[in-house]
Design an enzyme around this catalytic site. Structure first.
Site, PDB file in Angstrom:
ATOM      1  N   GLN A 191     -14.427  42.435   5.509  1.00 41.54           N
ATOM      2  CA  GLN A 191     -14.671  43.309   6.329  1.00 41.54           C
ATOM      3  C   GLN A 191     -14.451  42.897   7.739  1.00 41.54           C
ATOM      4  O   GLN A 191     -14.351  41.897   7.861  1.00 41.54           O
ATOM      5  CB  GLN A 191     -16.126  43.747   6.065  1.00 41.54           C
ATOM      6  N   HIS A 227     -15.898  43.799  11.886  1.00 43.81           N
ATOM      7  CA  HIS A 227     -16.762  44.429  12.669  1.00 43.81           C
ATOM      8  C   HIS A 227     -16.156  44.674  14.161  1.00 43.81           C
ATOM      9  O   HIS A 227     -15.088  43.985  14.615  1.00 43.81           O
ATOM     10  CB  HIS A 227     -18.065  43.435  12.891  1.00 43.81           C
ATOM     11  N   GLU A 246     -21.307  37.694  15.108  1.00 41.01           N
ATOM     12  CA  GLU A 246     -22.338  37.436  14.310  1.00 41.01           C
ATOM     13  C   GLU A 246     -22.122  35.597  14.131  1.00 41.01           C
ATOM     14  O   GLU A 246     -21.183  35.445  14.425  1.00 41.01           O
ATOM     15  CB  GLU A 246     -22.641  38.155  13.013  1.00 41.01           C
ATOM     16  N   HIS A 268     -13.786  38.897   7.404  1.00 39.95           N
ATOM     17  CA  HIS A 268     -14.647  37.878   6.954  1.00 39.95           C
ATOM     18  C   HIS A 268     -15.349  38.501   5.620  1.00 39.95           C
ATOM     19  O   HIS A 268     -15.123  39.725   5.429  1.00 39.95           O
ATOM     20  CB  HIS A 268     -15.713  37.515   7.745  1.00 39.95           C
ATOM     21  N   ARG A 279     -15.153  48.273   6.089  1.00 45.31           N
ATOM     22  CA  ARG A 279     -14.625  47.480   4.924  1.00 45.31           C
ATOM     23  C   ARG A 279     -12.961  47.607   4.625  1.00 45.31           C
ATOM     24  O   ARG A 279     -12.417  48.820   4.651  1.00 45.31           O
ATOM     25  CB  ARG A 279     -15.261  48.091   3.610  1.00 45.31           C
TER      26      ARG A 279
END
Length: 317
Positions: A97, A99, A117, A174, A194
């Site tokens: 996926q 972001h 993240e 990642h 995804r």
């Protein structure tokens, strides 16, 4: 107000890839043996943490952020709570996926922030791997490999071990591999695109939705390696390792072997106890802390120290 830590109750999220290690490792009362995530410090609408102690017991973190901004060092909280801390149990491989950054989050899904993240590896099987980045040199090559299903030629894998730290900026392809438990510090966002999900089906025999177009729009190409400079300090009984100092958060690993004064001042701190037991002592209170506890040290706490044999993951904006 609040001369003590603000303890928070985890919110559990069941996932197709979840397991039972959050109970085994942290003695959490999980809802099932497919529990994938504990949102341990969260003001996000999809899983807000509830205060467990003090005058604001029973209120959500979102409510105290909005109603009591002085706890965080502000006169007025004119934005959303910035961070979200999770513990994830990857009993199976997560989807591959990506972001979006703040710009794409606003443009594509009308959300206020994207999702950068980072992961601290709490536990993992021997030989466990993550996917971090890809090998395509251009978007055209990336699209060709996706269309042809040449995943082995596209994904970039990395073996990990307990205690490793991985920074995952927005736009980075990642996936967390099977057998890995992580503590994740991230922007307070729940947006995931995804790219690939191993053709898995849920309990009803349905494949999970993919977001190929959005994923390819927001991913960084070519992949950019991020060099992390860990900064270590020995402060009497506190070994402090700064894992990352970034645009959205700064994250530390603290290891205590006795009484220690705290080096970070004039800021609220997000704290997760990943090992051990100890105490936080202020002018007005003594709070016992143990493995699995998660709390905020408010800006109003005043002078305090921590005593005990503890490992902590600590973050602030």
């Amino acid at each position: 107000m609040y001369k003590e830590p603000v303890f928070l109750k985890p919110v559990f999220q069941e996932r197709i890839w979840g397991g039972g290690k959050l109970q085994k490792l942290f003695d959490y009362d999980i809802p099932s043996q497919t529990t994938g995530e504990a949102w341990v410090i969260s003001a996000h609408e999809n899983g807000p943490s509830i205060v467990m102690n003090g005058q604001l017991k029973g209120m959500s973190l979102k409510e105290i952020w909005q109603g009591y901004p002085q706890l965080f060092g502000f006169d007025i909280a004119d934005s959303e709570f910035p961070l979200l801390v999770k513990i994830l149990d990857a009993n199976d491989q997560l989807s591959v996926q990506v972001h979006p950054d703040d710009f794409y989050a606003k443009e594509l899904v009308s959300q206020p922030s994207g999702k950068t993240e980072c992961w601290y590896i709490l536990d993992c099987d021997e030989g466990a791997e993550i996917i971090i980045g890809h090998q395509a040199k251009s978007r055209e090559e990336f699209q060709r490999l996706v269309v042809n299903g040449e995943w082995g030629n596209l994904f970039q894998s990395l073996k990990v071990k307990k205690g490793d730290f991985v920074y995952v900026p927005s736009g980075t392809l990642h996936s967390i591999g099977k057998g890995i438990v992580i503590l994740e510090t991230q922007q307070s966002s729940d947006i995931t695109f995804r790219l690939y999900d191993y053709d898995r089906v849920d309990g009803e025999g349905k494949k999970r939705e993919l977001h190929l177009e959005q994923a390819m729009a927001v991913m960084t190409c070519p992949h950019k390696e991020v060099v992390q400079d860990n900064v270590k300090e020995q402060l009497n009984n506190l070994e402090s390792t700064r894992l990352i100092q970034g645009e959205y958060f700064t994250v530390y690993h603290w290891k205590l072997g006795g009484k220690a004064e705290i080096p970070v001042k004039n800021s609220f701190l997000l704290v997760s106890v990943i090992n051990g037991v100890g105490q936080i002592v202020t002018e007005e209170s003594i709070s016992t802390v143990k493995k699995g506890d998660n709390f905020i040290v408010p800006a109003t706490i005043g002078d305090y120290f921590i005593d005990g044999d503890l490992e902590l993951i600590v973050s602030h904006t």
